[in-house]
Scaffold this motif. Structure first.
Motif, PDB file in Angstrom:
ATOM      1  N   HIS A   6      -8.925  -5.139  -1.202  1.00 58.37           N
ATOM      2  CA  HIS A   6      -7.732  -5.121  -0.363  1.00 58.37           C
ATOM      3  C   HIS A   6      -7.985  -5.982   0.865  1.00 58.37           C
ATOM      4  CE1 HIS A   6      -3.898  -3.729   1.046  1.00 58.37           C
ATOM      5  NE2 HIS A   6      -4.425  -3.589   2.240  1.00 58.37           N
ATOM      6  N   GLY A  60      -7.540  12.441   3.107  1.00 62.37           N
ATOM      7  CA  GLY A  60      -7.230  11.066   2.732  1.00 62.37           C
ATOM      8  C   GLY A  60      -8.397  10.150   3.065  1.00 62.37           C
ATOM      9  N   PHE A  61      -8.276   8.870   2.686  1.00 60.64           N
ATOM     10  CA  PHE A  61      -9.387   7.948   2.927  1.00 60.64           C
ATOM     11  C   PHE A  61      -9.689   7.820   4.413  1.00 60.64           C
ATOM     12  CE2 PHE A  61     -11.359   3.887   3.770  1.00 60.64           C
ATOM     13  CZ  PHE A  61     -12.480   4.007   2.972  1.00 60.64           C
ATOM     14  N   THR A  62      -8.648   7.844   5.230  1.00 60.66           N
ATOM     15  CA  THR A  62      -8.840   7.727   6.677  1.00 60.66           C
ATOM     16  C   THR A  62      -9.847   8.778   7.149  1.00 60.66           C
ATOM     17  OG1 THR A  62      -6.569   6.971   6.860  1.00 60.66           O
ATOM     18  CG2 THR A  62      -7.610   7.743   8.883  1.00 60.66           C
ATOM     19  N   GLY A 120       0.785  -1.229   0.000  1.00 56.77           N
ATOM     20  CA  GLY A 120       0.000   0.000   0.000  1.00 56.77           C
ATOM     21  C   GLY A 120       0.815   1.275   0.000  1.00 56.77           C
ATOM     22  N   THR A 145      -7.918   8.959  -3.094  1.00 52.47           N
ATOM     23  CA  THR A 145      -6.808   9.432  -2.251  1.00 52.47           C
ATOM     24  C   THR A 145      -5.581   9.698  -3.112  1.00 52.47           C
ATOM     25  OG1 THR A 145      -5.307   8.837  -0.434  1.00 52.47           O
ATOM     26  CG2 THR A 145      -6.125   7.020  -1.758  1.00 52.47           C
ATOM     27  N   ARG A 185      -1.320  13.746   2.580  1.00 48.33           N
ATOM     28  CA  ARG A 185      -2.636  13.817   3.234  1.00 48.33           C
ATOM     29  C   ARG A 185      -3.628  14.614   2.392  1.00 48.33           C
ATOM     30  NH1 ARG A 185      -2.649   9.754   4.418  1.00 48.33           N
ATOM     31  NH2 ARG A 185      -4.509   9.921   5.658  1.00 48.33           N
ATOM     32  N   LEU A 217      -9.115  -3.805   6.038  1.00 49.62           N
ATOM     33  CA  LEU A 217      -8.125  -3.157   6.917  1.00 49.62           C
ATOM     34  C   LEU A 217      -8.708  -2.920   8.312  1.00 49.62           C
ATOM     35  CD1 LEU A 217      -6.353  -0.535   4.632  1.00 49.62           C
ATOM     36  CD2 LEU A 217      -5.251  -2.352   5.929  1.00 49.62           C
ATOM     37  N   HIS A 240      -9.653   0.638   9.517  1.00 51.68           N
ATOM     38  CA  HIS A 240     -10.903   1.187   8.979  1.00 51.68           C
ATOM     39  C   HIS A 240     -12.100   0.724   9.817  1.00 51.68           C
ATOM     40  CE1 HIS A 240      -8.933   1.831   4.748  1.00 51.68           C
ATOM     41  NE2 HIS A 240      -8.408   2.555   5.711  1.00 51.68           N
ATOM     42  N   ALA A 254      -2.740   9.164  -1.808  1.00 52.46           N
ATOM     43  CA  ALA A 254      -1.717   8.416  -1.058  1.00 52.46           C
ATOM     44  C   ALA A 254      -0.923   7.459  -1.949  1.00 52.46           C
ATOM     45  CB  ALA A 254      -2.368   7.653   0.086  1.00 52.46           C
ATOM     46  N   LYS A 255      -1.535   6.922  -3.001  1.00 55.92           N
ATOM     47  CA  LYS A 255      -0.814   5.954  -3.833  1.00 55.92           C
ATOM     48  C   LYS A 255      -0.188   6.627  -5.049  1.00 55.92           C
ATOM     49  CE  LYS A 255      -2.955   3.251  -1.088  1.00 55.92           C
ATOM     50  NZ  LYS A 255      -2.405   2.491  -0.015  1.00 55.92           N
ATOM     51  N   THR A 282     -13.936  -2.258  -1.588  1.00 60.72           N
ATOM     52  CA  THR A 282     -12.834  -1.912  -2.485  1.00 60.72           C
ATOM     53  C   THR A 282     -13.094  -2.622  -3.820  1.00 60.72           C
ATOM     54  OG1 THR A 282     -11.615  -3.705  -1.354  1.00 60.72           O
ATOM     55  CG2 THR A 282     -11.072  -1.465  -0.725  1.00 60.72           C
ATOM     56  N   ASP A 309     -14.094   2.570  -1.847  1.00 56.13           N
ATOM     57  CA  ASP A 309     -12.712   2.966  -1.552  1.00 56.13           C
ATOM     58  C   ASP A 309     -11.877   2.663  -2.791  1.00 56.13           C
ATOM     59  OD1 ASP A 309     -10.135   3.280  -0.675  1.00 56.13           O
ATOM     60  OD2 ASP A 309     -10.241   1.788   0.934  1.00 56.13           O
ATOM     61  N   TYR A 321      -8.870   3.208  -3.677  1.00 59.57           N
ATOM     62  CA  TYR A 321      -7.557   3.639  -3.195  1.00 59.57           C
ATOM     63  C   TYR A 321      -6.452   3.534  -4.222  1.00 59.57           C
ATOM     64  CZ  TYR A 321      -6.812  -1.349  -2.670  1.00 59.57           C
ATOM     65  OH  TYR A 321      -6.685  -2.677  -2.921  1.00 59.57           O
TER      66      TYR A 321
HETATM   67  C1  LIG Z   1      -7.564  -0.252   1.237  1.00 53.82           C
HETATM   68  C2  LIG Z   1      -6.988   1.116   1.455  1.00 53.82           C
HETATM   69  N1  LIG Z   1      -7.795   2.165   1.415  1.00 53.82           N
HETATM   70  C3  LIG Z   1      -7.328   3.425   1.596  1.00 53.82           C
HETATM   71  C4  LIG Z   1      -6.001   3.659   1.817  1.00 53.82           C
HETATM   72  C5  LIG Z   1      -5.494   5.076   1.894  1.00 53.82           C
HETATM   73  O1  LIG Z   1      -5.713   5.712   3.067  1.00 53.82           O
HETATM   74  P1  LIG Z   1      -5.258   7.243   3.213  1.00 53.82           P
HETATM   75  O2  LIG Z   1      -5.811   8.000   2.022  1.00 53.82           O
HETATM   76  O3  LIG Z   1      -5.890   7.696   4.487  1.00 53.82           O
HETATM   77  O4  LIG Z   1      -3.773   7.296   3.240  1.00 53.82           O
HETATM   78  C6  LIG Z   1      -5.131   2.596   1.904  1.00 53.82           C
HETATM   79  C7  LIG Z   1      -3.703   2.842   2.225  1.00 53.82           C
HETATM   80  O5  LIG Z   1      -2.948   2.007   2.577  1.00 53.82           O
HETATM   81  C8  LIG Z   1      -5.632   1.294   1.699  1.00 53.82           C
HETATM   82  O6  LIG Z   1      -4.795   0.255   1.697  1.00 53.82           O
END
Ligand SMILES: Cc1ncc(COP(=O)(O)O)c(C=O)c1O
Length: 457
Positions: free
Chosen positions: A226, A156-158, A91, A283, A293, A183, A186, A285-286, A221, A254, A256
């Protein structure tokens, strides 16, 4: 002189030379000893009394107040933990690939062009400039049916999940359904919002919709489950949306790592089929960096005001400079170019990993290879996962065990989730070599493919 007297007394009290209750000399005496005007000492005592270091400056004796002593050592400063020697954590993108020059250019331009008012407290929903660019991008790249007015910018997704959970909790909604596995953090977010968590299993076609318990929301997802890596099949998508229409269940998609599909054509987001029941979450993030963030939500009309209210309550708004720089990166095409470049890089890395694993462990079941930033090596039992993790650890390889990672609410399955994006480019070959060596040490070649469902890549 007054400041020097104050500093000296503060230091003596802080390091314990003047203990609580100790009497300070009368102002007249100290003034005489120091050859200063009595008014100077009086002013210093008054300042220290105002700050709470001493008590009773007039009439009675002046004594030291209760002040926490300094810890023995001085502040050694803070250090971040070093990255692992071979970083195959799932991730995570390659941090060295962040488009620094493009970002600086975008930020400079955004700052040059933004009106002063943009730096004021702004909309909790997010910058209109970013939402306009983002809506165009999401329509084009992920097939979303979305307008700028539907979007909420988050960190972010969080945070996106936190906002949706709070919005639902405020309505006394029922449970939230997750895929099993999913996860753990989550699920913890949803529980912390006061909502119950339920799960439904995932098979080779994605979540078993027929086994979904009653829920106000399903967090899914669909593009790439995931951590198993399966894509939600068309029949399941239809079944899910039918369930949403009849039960009023919302879906949180999600997406992601939706940008990273290597085999076949990209799969449009589930939101494009039914924007009135699917909340879409993306997000940066990737594709850019987790530490940035930045994330976004496309929220159906019925829930949007509550989600924006939750955002306002939580942190007022996302930082505007990042929002404006990201908007400029989208506008200039820099984001698309970066994703195209990274898609090629990660596909190449995936191929290198698959070749290395296939050559050494032809019987190993490898899943979830068509997209994303990680793949799954299935292992038959807890002992083989533990052995593999220990061997990896011994060689400095950081990765994630499927059971170890608490992805399952119930009985876990076993395996290793290997992230092939996280290392820097120059270190990748050595990381793959170290992984193959560790798996060899753990005796992985002797394991048979799992008897459980086989997941197409
Ligand atoms: C399944 C999944 N969703 C979302 C995220 C991203 O989260 P964030 O945008 O809060 O970094 C990740 C990051 O590892 C993830 O693995």
């Amino acid at each position: 002189m007054r400041e020097r007297i104050e500093d000296a007394l503060r230091a003596a009290i802080r390091d314990g030379r003047l203990a609580e209750g100790a009497r300070l000399p009368p102002t007249r005496t100290l003034a005489r000893d120091l050859s200063v005007a009595r008014g100077t000492v009086l002013a210093a005592y008054t300042q220290l009394a105002t700050e709470g270091w001493i008590r009773g400056t007039r009439g009675a004796a002046t004594t030291v107040a209760r002040v926490a002593a300094d810890p023995d050592q001085g502040d050694p400063g803070a250090t971040d933990p070093p990255p692992p020697r071979h970083d195959l954590r799932p991730g995570r993108p390659d941090p060295s690939a962040f488009p620094r020059a493009e970002w600086v250019r975008a930020l400079r331009r955004a700052l040059a062009e933004a009106p002063h008012e943009a730096l004021n407290y702004g909309s909790a929903q997010g910058s209109a400039v970013l939402r306009t660019e983002l809506a165009a991008y999401l329509r084009r790249a992920r097939g979303l049916r979305v307008r700028a007015a539907d979007l909420v910018v988050t960190t972010g997704f969080t945070q996106s999940l936190t906002l949706v959970a709070h919005a639902l909790a405020a309505r006394d909604a029922g449970a939230v359904a997750f895929e099993e596995p999913s996860l753990e953090p989550h699920r913890a977010i949803v529980r912390a919002a006061g909502l119950a968590v339920v799960t439904a299993p995932v098979d080779a076609h994605g979540i078993r919709v027929d086994e979904l318990p009653p829920a106000a929301l399903a967090v899914l997802t669909p593009n790439r489950q995931h951590p198993l890596g399966v894509t939600l099949a068309p029949e399941r998508r239809a079944q899910l949306l039918e369930r949403s229409r009849t039960d009023g269940m919302l879906v949180l998609e999600d997406d992601y790592d939706g940008e990273f599909r290597y085999d076949g054509r990209p799969i449009a987001a589930l939101q494009s089929l039914e924007p009135s029941v699917v909340i879409y979450a993306g997000t940066a993030a990737k594709a850019l960096a987790p530490g940035l963030r930045l994330g976004w939500l496309a929220v159906p009309d019925a829930l949007r005001a509550d989600v924006v209210a939750a955002k306002e309550l939580l942190d007022r708004q996302t930082g505007v400079l990042d929002q404006l720089a990201f908007a400029e990166l989208l506008r200039s095409g820099g984001y698309d170019r970066h994703i195209r470049k990274m898609r090629l890089r990660y596909r190449r890395r995936r191929d290198v990993l698959l070749t290395a694993l296939g050559a050494r462990f032809p019987d190993l079941e490898v899943a979830g290879t068509a997209a994303g930033l990680n793949l799954l090596l299935r292992l038959p039992d807890a002992a083989s996962e533990e052995r593999a993790l220990a061997a990896a650890h011994a060689r400095g390889v950081a990765l994630q065990g499927l059971a170890e990672g608490a992805y399952y609410e119930g009985e876990p399955e076993y395996g290793l989730i290997v992230g092939y994006a996280a290392t820097q480019e120059h270190a990748y070959a050595a990381a793959v070599e170290a992984l193959v060596g560790a798996l060899g040490n753990a005796g992985v070649e002797s394991t048979r493919p799992s008897a459980r469902i086989s997941i197409p890549s």
